[in-house]
Design a protein around this motif. Sequence first.
Motif, mmCIF file in Angstrom:
data_model
loop_
_atom_site.group_PDB
_atom_site.id
_atom_site.type_symbol
_atom_site.label_atom_id
_atom_site.label_comp_id
_atom_site.label_asym_id
_atom_site.label_seq_id
_atom_site.Cartn_x
_atom_site.Cartn_y
_atom_site.Cartn_z
ATOM 1 N N ARG A 1 34.939 27.257 42.707
ATOM 2 C CA ARG A 1 36.095 26.487 42.233
ATOM 3 C C ARG A 1 36.637 27.068 40.935
ATOM 4 O O ARG A 1 37.843 27.201 40.754
ATOM 5 N N THR A 2 35.743 27.397 40.012
ATOM 6 C CA THR A 2 36.167 27.895 38.703
ATOM 7 C C THR A 2 36.772 29.290 38.808
ATOM 8 O O THR A 2 37.839 29.558 38.262
ATOM 9 N N MET A 3 36.083 30.175 39.530
ATOM 10 C CA MET A 3 36.535 31.570 39.569
ATOM 11 C C MET A 3 37.909 31.725 40.223
ATOM 12 O O MET A 3 38.760 32.452 39.726
ATOM 13 N N PHE A 4 38.114 31.042 41.351
ATOM 14 C CA PHE A 4 39.409 31.191 42.027
ATOM 15 C C PHE A 4 40.543 30.596 41.201
ATOM 16 O O PHE A 4 41.703 30.909 41.421
ATOM 17 N N PHE A 5 40.217 29.731 40.253
ATOM 18 C CA PHE A 5 41.252 29.110 39.418
ATOM 19 C C PHE A 5 41.592 29.975 38.196
ATOM 20 O O PHE A 5 42.621 29.764 37.556
ATOM 21 N N LEU A 6 40.738 30.961 37.882
ATOM 22 C CA LEU A 6 40.952 31.741 36.655
ATOM 23 C C LEU A 6 42.349 32.371 36.523
ATOM 24 O O LEU A 6 42.916 32.347 35.427
ATOM 25 N N LEU B 1 33.178 38.034 49.002
ATOM 26 C CA LEU B 1 34.000 39.232 49.178
ATOM 27 C C LEU B 1 35.457 38.945 48.803
ATOM 28 O O LEU B 1 36.101 39.737 48.108
ATOM 29 N N VAL B 2 35.960 37.796 49.268
ATOM 30 C CA VAL B 2 37.336 37.431 48.916
ATOM 31 C C VAL B 2 37.459 37.295 47.397
ATOM 32 O O VAL B 2 38.414 37.779 46.786
ATOM 33 N N LEU B 3 36.458 36.695 46.787
ATOM 34 C CA LEU B 3 36.485 36.503 45.336
ATOM 35 C C LEU B 3 36.504 37.846 44.602
ATOM 36 O O LEU B 3 37.252 38.022 43.637
ATOM 37 N N VAL B 4 35.689 38.799 45.093
ATOM 38 C CA VAL B 4 35.654 40.121 44.457
ATOM 39 C C VAL B 4 37.038 40.754 44.507
ATOM 40 O O VAL B 4 37.550 41.273 43.499
ATOM 41 N N LEU B 5 37.687 40.673 45.676
ATOM 42 C CA LEU B 5 39.047 41.204 45.805
ATOM 43 C C LEU B 5 39.989 40.488 44.843
ATOM 44 O O LEU B 5 40.813 41.107 44.171
ATOM 45 N N TRP B 6 39.851 39.155 44.792
ATOM 46 C CA TRP B 6 40.740 38.334 43.979
ATOM 47 C C TRP B 6 40.594 38.660 42.490
ATOM 48 O O TRP B 6 41.535 38.533 41.718
ATOM 49 N N MET B 7 39.410 39.062 42.083
ATOM 50 C CA MET B 7 39.149 39.307 40.669
ATOM 51 C C MET B 7 39.543 40.720 40.223
ATOM 52 O O MET B 7 39.437 41.049 39.046
ATOM 53 N N ILE B 8 40.010 41.561 41.163
ATOM 54 C CA ILE B 8 40.323 42.949 40.792
ATOM 55 C C ILE B 8 41.259 43.048 39.584
ATOM 56 O O ILE B 8 40.945 43.762 38.621
ATOM 57 N N PRO B 9 42.391 42.312 39.563
ATOM 58 C CA PRO B 9 43.271 42.447 38.387
ATOM 59 C C PRO B 9 42.591 42.061 37.070
ATOM 60 O O PRO B 9 42.828 42.693 36.031
#
Lengths: 313, 276
Positions: free
Chosen positions: A118-123, B19-27
Motif C-alpha cells: 500500500r505504501t510503496m505504490f502510493f509513493l 515484480l510490478v512494484l520493481v517496475l513501478w519504482m524505476i523512476p
Amino acid sequence: MSAISGRAPELVSKRHRRFAGPWTYLFLLPAVALFVVFIAYPIVWVLGESFFSLDRGGANNFVGLDTYLSVLADPVFWVVVRNMFVWGLITIPVQMIIGGTIAYFIERHTDAWRGFFRTMFFLPVVTSVSVISLVWVQIYAPYYGIAQEYLKLFGIEMASSPIGDPSTAIYALIVVNIWQWTGFSMLMYVAGIANLPTEVLDAARVDGARGLRLAWSVIIPMLSPVTKSLLLLGIIGTLQTFPVVQLMTGGGPNHASEVFGTYVFRTSFVLGDTGRGATISVIVLLLALILSIIQIVYLGANLSPSGRREERA
Amino acid sequence: MRRHHPAVNRVVIHVVLLLVLVLWMIPEVYTLSIGLRTPSQAFDATLFAWPLTFDNFITVIRDNPLITFFLNSLIITLSTVALVVAFSSLFAFACAVLNLSGSLTLYATLLTTLMVPMASLVLPLAILLKTFGWVNTYAGLIFPYAALGVPFAVVVLKAFMEDSPKELFEAARVDGCNAWQTYWHVALPLVRPALVFVGIWQFITTWNEFFLALIILTRDEVKTLTIVPMQYSGLYMANPGALFAILTLIALPLILLYVVVQRAFVRGLLAGAVKG
C-alpha cells in the motif's frame, strides 16, 4: 437511552437557548470568509474581465463576447480541447484498472506485506511533481535516457525523445501522469475493498462465486461508489493538469501538448494578455462546472475520498 | 494436491506484485542512482552505474540554500494545514451538530470550489494578491491554499460528525456545555482520525502545489522546494549527478513523512468508508 429520551422535551427548549444563539454563526464565518475572498471574488472578477480588452492606448474597453469568439476561433484552443479529452479518456480508466487490480490483489491475497505494498505504490503521489517531471525528461532522453535503452530489448526503437515529437508528446506525458496517480486510485480501491461487508462476500462464496468470478460479478459492482468518485476526481484532475506539462514540454513542440494550464499560463503571464487569459479561465471554469453537474445528475457521484455516499446532504 | 493451491497462489501473487512494484519504482530508483554517480558515468544509459559516490550530495548541500527552501515549504504547509483543520471542523460542526438554518446552503455553495480548476483561478488570484501586496509572502499562498482546501475537509469532517452517536452531543448539552465547549471537548476528540486524515492529505497537496507558487514566489528567499528544481535543471545542465542529488533531496522530506504517517492516513481513509 431511556434517560436521555425521557428528558427530551426539556432538551428542545434548552437547545434553543444554548446552542442556537446568533453567535453560533461565527462557526461558519472563517470558512465562508476564505471562500468569498479567495474563490468567489476571483471568479466574479475573472468573469467581468473577460468582457473587456485593453486597447493600444491602455484603456479598458467593453468588448462583450468578442474575446470569447476570438478564443474559440484559435486553432490552439481546439488542440487544447482535444488534448484534454485524450488525457481524461486514457488516464482515468487506465489508472482505475491498474490501481483497482493492484488493490484487489493486495487486499484479498496479502497480509504481512499489505502495508508495505500500500505504501510503496502510493509513493509517486507524494513525490514532488517537479522532481518527477525532470526524472522523466531524463528517462525519455535520446542517447543517455534509459527508456530507449531498455525498450530496445523488446524490439521498440525510439529514434528521438517522445516528448520532442509533436505526434507522441501528449501520450508521453500521459504515461507520466498515469505512473504518478495510479497509486491514488489503488488506495481508494483499497479502502473500498477493505470495507466490503463480509456477509455479502461469504454469501457469494457459498453460492459458488470464487476468484475472478467473485471479483467480476460481486466486488466490482459493489465498488461503484469508489469508481464514481474516481471519475469525478479524474475529470477535475484532468482540467488541473499543469506542472508535468509545463516542466516537460512547456506545451510544445508547437502547441502539440498544450493543456488548459499551460494555455492560461502562456496567455496571462508570458504574453500578458489579461483579457484573453480571463476569457480562457472562464471557459475552463464553465467546462468544469458542466462536466461535474452532468456527472452528479446522472451518476449521483460524490466527492469524498472513500466512496461514501452523501445521502444526508 | 488441491489443498496446496491457495498457498502456491499466494506465493505467485506476491511475486507478481513485487515484480510490478520493481517496475513501478524505476523512476524513483533512477533519480537516486543518477545522484550517486561520478561525472564520467552520469550520462550512462543504464539504471545503475558503479561505483557509488556521495560527492554530489556533499557538493549540492554545501553550495545551495536547500534548508531555506525546506523551511519555506514547511511554514507555508503547516500554516495551511492548521487553517484548514480549524476552519473546516468549525464549519462541519455548525452543519452537522448545530444544524444552523442556512448552513446546508452554504455547504453546497462551498462545495462548488471542488470543481474549480487552478487554471481558472491563477490569473485573478495573482491580481488579487498583488493588490494585497502579498506577492512573495507566505500569506499569499497560505490563504488561497486554505480556501481551496477547506471544502474537501468539510465534506470528510461533516460526514464523520453526522455518523458520530448523537447521544454524546445531547449529553454534553444536558451537562450544560455551550456550543464551543461541545465542539472542543466532544466533537473534535470524536473525529480525531478524520482530522488526522484531512491534515495529512492537506499537507501532501500543499507541499506539492506548483502552479500558484510558481506565479506568486519569484524571490529566492521565499521559494518552496517544489518550485526550485527548474532553476537547478538550468544550473546543473552539464552535471546530471548534482542535479539528481538535489532532486532526491527535494523529494525526500515528503516521502519520509508519508512513510511515517501512512498508517494513520490509511486508518482515516478506511474509517471514512466504514461509516458510509
